[in-house]
Design a protein around this motif. Structure first.
Motif, short mmCIF file in Angstrom:
data_model
loop_
_atom_site.label_atom_id
_atom_site.label_comp_id
_atom_site.label_asym_id
_atom_site.label_seq_id
_atom_site.Cartn_x
_atom_site.Cartn_y
_atom_site.Cartn_z
N ALA A 111 58.73 46.34 43.52
CA ALA A 111 59.67 45.47 42.82
C ALA A 111 60.24 44.44 43.80
N PRO A 112 60.38 43.18 43.37
CA PRO A 112 59.90 42.63 42.09
C PRO A 112 58.40 42.36 42.16
N GLN A 113 57.71 42.62 41.06
CA GLN A 113 56.26 42.48 41.04
C GLN A 113 55.77 42.08 39.65
N LYS A 114 54.79 41.17 39.61
CA LYS A 114 54.11 40.82 38.38
C LYS A 114 52.62 41.08 38.56
N ILE A 115 52.05 41.82 37.60
CA ILE A 115 50.60 42.06 37.60
C ILE A 115 50.04 41.57 36.27
N ILE A 116 49.12 40.63 36.34
CA ILE A 116 48.41 40.16 35.15
C ILE A 116 47.01 40.74 35.19
N THR A 117 46.59 41.32 34.07
CA THR A 117 45.25 41.90 33.96
C THR A 117 44.48 41.16 32.88
N ILE A 118 43.32 40.63 33.26
CA ILE A 118 42.44 39.93 32.32
C ILE A 118 41.14 40.70 32.23
N THR A 119 40.79 41.11 31.01
CA THR A 119 39.53 41.82 30.81
C THR A 119 38.73 41.15 29.70
N GLY A 120 37.42 41.37 29.76
CA GLY A 120 36.52 40.87 28.73
C GLY A 120 35.30 41.74 28.65
N THR A 121 34.64 41.72 27.52
CA THR A 121 33.46 42.56 27.34
C THR A 121 32.22 41.95 28.00
N SER A 122 32.35 40.71 28.48
CA SER A 122 31.26 40.04 29.20
C SER A 122 31.88 38.96 30.09
N ASN A 123 31.09 38.41 30.96
CA ASN A 123 31.58 37.33 31.82
C ASN A 123 32.07 36.14 30.99
N GLU A 124 31.31 35.85 29.91
CA GLU A 124 31.69 34.73 29.06
C GLU A 124 33.04 34.96 28.39
N GLU A 125 33.30 36.21 27.99
CA GLU A 125 34.57 36.53 27.34
C GLU A 125 35.72 36.49 28.35
N ILE A 126 35.45 36.91 29.58
CA ILE A 126 36.49 36.83 30.62
C ILE A 126 36.87 35.37 30.85
N ILE A 127 35.87 34.51 30.96
CA ILE A 127 36.13 33.08 31.17
C ILE A 127 36.92 32.51 30.01
N ALA A 128 36.58 32.94 28.79
CA ALA A 128 37.31 32.47 27.60
C ALA A 128 38.77 32.89 27.67
N GLN A 129 39.04 34.12 28.12
CA GLN A 129 40.42 34.59 28.26
C GLN A 129 41.18 33.79 29.31
N ILE A 130 40.50 33.48 30.39
CA ILE A 130 41.13 32.70 31.46
C ILE A 130 41.51 31.31 30.95
N LYS A 131 40.59 30.65 30.26
CA LYS A 131 40.86 29.31 29.74
C LYS A 131 41.98 29.33 28.70
N GLU A 132 41.93 30.30 27.81
CA GLU A 132 42.91 30.38 26.72
C GLU A 132 44.32 30.64 27.24
N ASN A 133 44.43 31.36 28.34
CA ASN A 133 45.75 31.77 28.84
C ASN A 133 46.11 31.12 30.18
N SER A 134 45.46 30.01 30.51
CA SER A 134 45.65 29.40 31.83
C SER A 134 47.11 29.00 32.07
N SER A 135 47.76 28.42 31.06
CA SER A 135 49.15 27.98 31.24
C SER A 135 50.08 29.17 31.46
N GLU A 136 49.90 30.22 30.67
CA GLU A 136 50.74 31.41 30.83
C GLU A 136 50.46 32.09 32.16
N LEU A 137 49.20 32.09 32.57
CA LEU A 137 48.82 32.69 33.85
C LEU A 137 49.64 32.08 34.99
N VAL A 138 49.72 30.76 35.02
CA VAL A 138 50.46 30.08 36.07
C VAL A 138 51.97 30.28 35.91
N SER A 139 52.48 30.13 34.68
CA SER A 139 53.93 30.18 34.47
C SER A 139 54.51 31.56 34.76
#
Length: 324
Positions: A111-139
């Motif tokens: 503490a204090p600590q933030k852990i973000i976990t991004i998972t996908g069923t394939s590489n393409e799905e992981i990339i889609a999650q990254i793109k979709e949540n890029s603003s939240e990831l940074v903020s």
């Protein structure tokens, strides 16, 4: 009788321990602000997933004279994410999983600590999650770092009720006691933090009346700050003063600042007629009940060195702005 009393105390202690909630004791998080640990397989980091992450995490901070990435990034594979690294302040875990998901957790191992976990069923799905949540990831990481900086630098701050301009104008910010007063005349506040040599960080606050729609829409921000610089921030030679850099238009973003319409401006300042320049950040808050704009600005003069972390500290201070 004495033994019975001791026994009762022991029983009561055990009972309270068993019935009360167990509070997890966490160690203090480590790591510098604007730094990020990415936990991902080496093959994925070196491939398309890593390319997408670097595109987001390595994006230059707006308004700085030289390109500086948003984060200093370190990468380790999942098998190395042991006790040595689990105390990191900001952690991003990425990998193949049973679902496509983006999750944020707070104070998991430290503490204090933030852990973000991004998972996908394939590489393409992981990339889609990254793109979709890029603003939240940074903020998420940036906001956590801002809180950490505020906690560090505002352990001691100047009492706003003792600052004449704040009391007269009905607004305030928390200024660390490491900053020294330059001006407080009832109309403006100016505090300075001395860096090496003649280098410094400056904090200004002031108000101007709303006189037109352009004031409300952020179209007069450059004009207002240039007029302020001409009146209050002289240069080293006669007739010189601070202005907004003429060669480039600053970046102006409309934002919600504590439920008020506001404009965040990032750009570069210079002294007209003198070879001095650097980055600035300002918040122009529309205070309609009082028919005015409340402006809090900070800038850095530190030629030859990186300025991202200096400006991040200024942002942490300016965001303590409160309007009565």
């Amino acid at each position: 009788m004495k033994k019975l009393g001791i026994l009762l105390v022991v029983i009561a202690t055990l009972f309270s321990c068993e019935s009360g909630p167990q509070k997890k004791i966490l160690k203090s998080a480590n790591g510098r602000v604007n730094s990020l640990l990415v936990v991902i397989k080496n093959s994925e980091w070196q491939g398309e997933i890593g390319d997408e992450l670097r595109k987001i995490l390595g994006e230059p901070v707006v308004g700085l004279p030289q390109p500086e990435a948003q984060f200093v990034v370190s990468q380790i594979p999942p098998e190395n994410f042991g006790s040595m690294f689990r105390g990191s302040r900001s952690v991003l875990q990425v990998g193949i999983g049973d679902e496509n998901a983006f999750n944020t957790n707070t104070d998991v191992y430290a503490a204090p600590q933030k852990i973000i976990t991004i998972t996908g069923t394939s590489n393409e799905e992981i990339i889609a999650q990254i793109k979709e949540n890029s603003s939240e990831l940074v903020s998420v990481f940036k906001n956590a770092d801002l809180v950490a900086v505020q906690r560090r630098i505002l352990k001691k701050f100047w009492n706003p009720t003792k600052i004449k301009t704040f009391e007269k104008q009905g607004y305030s910010i928390k200024i660390p006691q490491s900053y020294t007063k330059v001006e407080d005349d009832g109309d403006i506040v100016w505090y300075r933090y001395h860096l090496n040599g003649g280098e410094s960080m400056e904090i200004f606050t002031y108000t101007v009346p709303i006189t037109s729609e352009d004031d409300l829409n952020g179209n007069n921000i450059v004009t207002i700050r240039n007029e302020f610089g001409k009146k209050y921030v002289p240069g080293q030679i006669e007739g010189s003063h601070m202005i907004t850099e003429e060669a480039y238009t600053p970046h102006i973003f409309e934002i919600n600042f504590k439920e008020k319409k506001a404009f965040e401006t990032r750009g570069k300042w210079e002294v007209k007629g003198v070879f001095m320049a650097g980055p600035f950040l300002s918040y122009t808050v529309v205070d309609k009940p009082n028919n005015r704009l409340v402006i809090a600005e900070g800038l850095t003069y530190a030629p030859g060195v990186n300025k991202r972390d200096y400006m991040f500290e200024i942002e942490a201070i300016l965001k303590t702005l409160v309007i009565d």
